[in-house]
Write an enzyme that holds these catalytic residues in place. Structure first.
Site, PDB file in Angstrom:
ATOM      1  N   ASN A  94      -6.632  -0.631   1.493  1.00 31.88           N
ATOM      2  CA  ASN A  94      -5.365  -1.307   1.201  1.00 31.88           C
ATOM      3  C   ASN A  94      -4.366  -1.022   2.309  1.00 31.88           C
ATOM      4  OD1 ASN A  94      -5.614   1.122  -0.774  1.00 31.88           O
ATOM      5  ND2 ASN A  94      -3.439   0.758  -0.955  1.00 31.88           N
ATOM      6  N   ASP A  95      -3.147  -0.695   2.016  1.00 26.91           N
ATOM      7  CA  ASP A  95      -2.020  -0.717   2.959  1.00 26.91           C
ATOM      8  C   ASP A  95      -2.323  -0.196   4.361  1.00 26.91           C
ATOM      9  OD1 ASP A  95      -1.379  -0.642   0.269  1.00 26.91           O
ATOM     10  OD2 ASP A  95       0.131   0.905   0.450  1.00 26.91           O
ATOM     11  N   PRO A  96      -1.840  -0.918   5.388  1.00 27.74           N
ATOM     12  CA  PRO A  96      -1.789  -0.309   6.713  1.00 27.74           C
ATOM     13  C   PRO A  96      -0.704   0.771   6.659  1.00 27.74           C
ATOM     14  CG  PRO A  96      -0.662  -2.429   6.742  1.00 27.74           C
ATOM     15  CD  PRO A  96      -1.243  -2.257   5.360  1.00 27.74           C
TER      16      PRO A  96
END
Ligand code: DQQ
Length: 588
Positions: free
Chosen positions: A75-77
């Site tokens: 998921n998130d960078p």
């Protein structure tokens, strides 16, 4: 070759039988409820630690030039940065399975943000202050070229706390190893704070008083907020009396991002810059609906407060970086090229069971350059130019008219893995449909109501991406122009409803956004980055962006096709269309 679209009409007429506004409103309602009930990361304990190795990782729908690790959930960078000429992408990763869980900071490095080399995870749970997870955060490069990561740790009591980590060896060009000093955490939820809503520290900025500042995403009841901290030495942080900014009824603010943009050009600015020639941007990711909005505004460094301009709606209806499947983005200032770069995560639109079956979930979108539009009311985004090194075979079309109800195939490229940039020339706008002002609140409903199959005046026209030969499947990306009281209103849609024959389990919204564009020159441009199961589109040179995740069953590999179409009564002309087959990025 141009076709009148009998097949197209047959297929879309079939779809249109179900295409009543009520039907889609119902679907939307059901989905909103589903999203609301499933806010934050969905937890599937039974899948969290099922190693992808026990399943065969299917290559079907994997991307060719978007970043993905070989398997498992991402998921998130987090903490993207450029340090000594090397770009670092950290990202949330489950080393043990294809659904969210066991979260660490995976790490990849690159010289161009397109071809990546994966390294061992940089930060993973080892200490009491992060034993239950190493969640999102940011990087800051301190004077003397000292990078520091701030991240959220989930501690032994499942409280969210903020920690720092520093490179073990500054002379390692890849900064492979990170140390988490024992004086962590540097910020813990204090009295009256919600310990499960306190996360995702931003990149720090330094005030003229020599103090560093960060904000941490949080909420108080339903008020989303960016809690402000200050520090002189980057280790001891003190919470300010007031948040940098907050907004009622927006719920938890995840992954806040706060940075300046130049008033005059596309040049990116260092995060600490303040002054007369800039504005500030605050972006937040809304946990309740899983979309992001941003405002453009003014930061008062003396009061340490941010106030959005009255042209930026501060809430659910606010401007979005991307009106599609895009979340938890993070920007950084690249001082080697003077650009502000934006990275974002595109989640799956399929079921967890399918993620488990295929052995992976999540894609990082192509990094985008970000700047303030000349109207000073919104941002503009464009894929970084480094992507163009992957362009292969090219097709060019110019001055091609598409009359009412016609479509034609763009041949000669790999349509499942392509970059397409097209400029449409519009006729007189006199026959544009009338705009009902009540539509202004919800572009997605409007796109659901008036998809590709409802004939308009000026539009719908655009591209049918990831299309099967006989159009049983296609993901249309298109515009529709309306006439309003003082101006024209342009709607841009990326409609996944017809994207796959497999329908029952997929999330297939008719993503849409309005495009604030002046049609005086009669031109509208569209660029789409097509990559097997993702279509990232940029309308009007990046004023409105929409990313869709789709799962075609027929329109795969060499059986995918690309068409341009027009279903408006008015002829539109393709002034120019350039399309490239895209080579695979090197992902080691
Ligand atoms: N994902 C992280 C959190 C963040 C959320 C956990 C956003 O830190 O709030 O993986 O997608």
């Amino acid at each position: 070759m141009l076709y009148k679209y009998p097949t197209f009409v047959v297929v879309i007429s079939f779809l249109s039988a179900m295409d009543s506004f009520k039907f889609f409103s119902l679907i939307l309602l059901v989905f909103s409820l589903w999203l609301t009930c499933n806010a934050s990361h969905h937890i599937f304990p039974e899948f969290q630690s099922l190693s992808a190795e026990v399943f065969q990782v299917k290559q079907f729908h994997r991307t060719g030039y978007h970043f993905q690790p070989p398997n498992n959930w991402i998921n998130d960078p987090t903490g993207p940065m450029q340090f000594n000429g090397i770009y670092h992408l950290f990202y949330q990763y489950n080393p043990k399975g294809a659904v969210w869980g066991n979260i660490v900071w995976a790490h990849a490095v690159s010289k161009d943000m397109i071809n990546w080399e994966s390294l061992d995870p940089a930060i993973y749970p080892t200490k009491p202050f992060d034993i239950n997870g190493c969640w999102s955060g940011s990087a800051t490069i301190l004077p003397g070229k000292k990078p520091v990561i701030l991240y959220t740790g989930v501690d032994t009591q499942n409280h969210q706390v903020q920690n720092y980590a520093i490179p073990a060896n500054h002379s390692d060009p890849y900064l492979r190893e990170w140390v988490k000093p024992d004086d962590n955490p540097i910020a813990a939820p204090g009295e009256g704070m919600n310990a499960s809503a306190f996360r995702d520290p931003t990149t720090a900025w330094k005030g003229k008083d020599g103090h560093w500042r960060i904000v941490v995403g949080s909420k108080r009841k339903h008020r989303g907020m960016a809690v402000l901290y200050r520090s002189r030495d980057f280790v001891h942080w003190i919470k300010a009396q007031h948040p940098l900014h907050s907004s009622a009824k927006t719920g938890m603010w995840e992954c806040p991002d706060f940075f300046p943009v130049s008033l005059h050009d596309k040049t990116g600015l260092d995060t600490s810059l303040v002054g007369a020639n800039l504005k500030h941007v605050m972006k937040v990711s809304l946990d309740v609906t899983r979309f992001e909005y941003y405002t453009i505004g003014t930061y008062n460094p003396k009061k340490d407060r941010y106030v959005p301009d009255n042209t930026s709606e501060d809430g659910w209806g606010g401007l979005r970086y991307d009106y599609g499947n895009y979340y938890a983005s993070k920007s950084f200032f690249d001082d080697a090229t003077n650009r502000r770069i934006l990275m974002g995560w595109s989640n799956e639109s399929d079921t967890p069971q399918n993620d488990v079956d295929k052995g992976w979930a999540g894609i990082q979108t192509i990094p985008r350059m970000l700047w303030l539009d000349s109207n000073m009311k919104q941002l503009v985004q464009w894929p970084i130019e480094e992507l163009e090194t992957l362009r292969g075979d090219k097709v060019e079309i110019s001055n091609q008219q598409i009359k009412k109800g016609e479509y034609f195939e763009v041949t000669g490229i790999t349509a499942a893995q392509a970059d397409v940039d097209v400029t449409f020339l519009l006729p007189s706008l006199d026959n544009a449909e009338q705009f009902d002002p009540s539509w202004v609140k919800n572009a997605e409903d409007l796109c659901g109501l008036k998809g590709t199959n409802v004939q308009g005046g000026v539009g719908p026209f655009g591209l049918l991406t990831l299309a099967s030969k006989y159009l049983e499947e296609y993901t249309p990306v298109f515009f529709r122009v309306f006439k309003a009281a003082q101006k024209h209103v342009v709607l841009m849609c990326s409609d996944a409803r017809s994207s796959s024959l497999k329908k029952s389990e997929l999330y297939t919204p008719s993503f849409a956004g309005f495009v604030n564009v002046d049609l005086a020159d009669g031109k509208l441009s569209l660029r789409s980055l097509i990559d097997h199961s993702i279509v990232e589109s940029f309308g009007a040179k990046g004023k409105t962006c929409i990313t869709s995740r789709v799962y075609p069953t027929l329109a795969v590999f060499n059986d995918a096709h690309l068409y341009a179409f027009n279903n408006g009564t008015e002829t539109v002309t393709i002034e120019s269309l350039n399309a490239w087959s895209m080579k695979n990025a090197q992902l080691k």
